[in-house]
Design an enzyme around this catalytic site. Structure first.
Site, PDB file in Angstrom:
ATOM      1  N   GLY A 156       0.809  -1.205   0.000  1.00  0.00           N
ATOM      2  CA  GLY A 156       0.000   0.000   0.000  1.00  0.00           C
ATOM      3  C   GLY A 156       0.844   1.257   0.000  1.00  0.00           C
ATOM      4  O   GLY A 156       0.331   2.362  -0.115  1.00  0.00           O
ATOM      5  N   ASP A 157       2.161   1.090   0.097  1.00  0.00           N
ATOM      6  CA  ASP A 157       3.044   2.247   0.156  1.00  0.00           C
ATOM      7  C   ASP A 157       3.284   2.885  -1.202  1.00  0.00           C
ATOM      8  O   ASP A 157       3.798   3.986  -1.290  1.00  0.00           O
ATOM      9  CB  ASP A 157       4.376   1.870   0.798  1.00  0.00           C
ATOM     10  N   GLU A 158       2.897   2.204  -2.275  1.00  0.00           N
ATOM     11  CA  GLU A 158       3.130   2.776  -3.595  1.00  0.00           C
ATOM     12  C   GLU A 158       1.834   3.014  -4.363  1.00  0.00           C
ATOM     13  O   GLU A 158       1.819   3.083  -5.574  1.00  0.00           O
ATOM     14  CB  GLU A 158       4.067   1.885  -4.396  1.00  0.00           C
ATOM     15  N   VAL A 159       0.750   3.149  -3.635  1.00  0.00           N
ATOM     16  CA  VAL A 159      -0.533   3.432  -4.276  1.00  0.00           C
ATOM     17  C   VAL A 159      -0.475   4.822  -4.889  1.00  0.00           C
ATOM     18  O   VAL A 159      -0.079   5.786  -4.232  1.00  0.00           O
ATOM     19  CB  VAL A 159      -1.692   3.344  -3.262  1.00  0.00           C
ATOM     20  N   HIS A 160      -0.855   4.920  -6.158  1.00  0.00           N
ATOM     21  CA  HIS A 160      -0.848   6.199  -6.864  1.00  0.00           C
ATOM     22  C   HIS A 160      -2.222   6.861  -6.694  1.00  0.00           C
ATOM     23  O   HIS A 160      -3.173   6.547  -7.387  1.00  0.00           O
ATOM     24  CB  HIS A 160      -0.529   5.978  -8.339  1.00  0.00           C
TER      25      HIS A 160
END
Length: 99
Positions: free
Chosen positions: A61-65
């Site tokens: 979830g740390d790279e959700v755009h």
């Protein structure tokens, strides 16, 4: 390794956001407004728990755009309908439903 939510999956599973998706793509993270994604995720996580007998699964979830989600009218309408606000809340909706 399972890449989620930015994995390369079929359109409809991912949020359509022309020009705002992952690098070189018109698609971004999993589309939480699409009810069809949940049976797939349920099956996936059922298999994961069979193969990896752990009490925890890191979903990322740390790279959700977030810009992608905000640019998709269907998703923003869904967020309004379900009283969901904030950048992280659609992802939280996915993880709460599947965990």
């Amino acid at each position: 390794v399972i890449l989620s939510p930015g994995a390369r999956l079929s359109p409809g599973f991912l949020t359509h956001c022309p020009g705002k998706g992952s690098i070189g793509s018109d698609y971004g993270p999993i589309d939480p407004s699409n009810e069809g994604v949940y049976p797939v995720l349920e099956k996936l996580f059922t298999e994961i728990t069979k193969v990896f007998p752990s009490n925890f699964v890191h979903l990322g979830g740390d790279e959700v755009h977030y810009g992608c989600w905000k640019s998709n009218q269907n998703l923003t309408d869904w967020m309004t309908l379900h009283n969901i606000s904030g950048n992280y809340e659609p992802w939280r909706t996915i993880t709460k439903r599947d965990c």
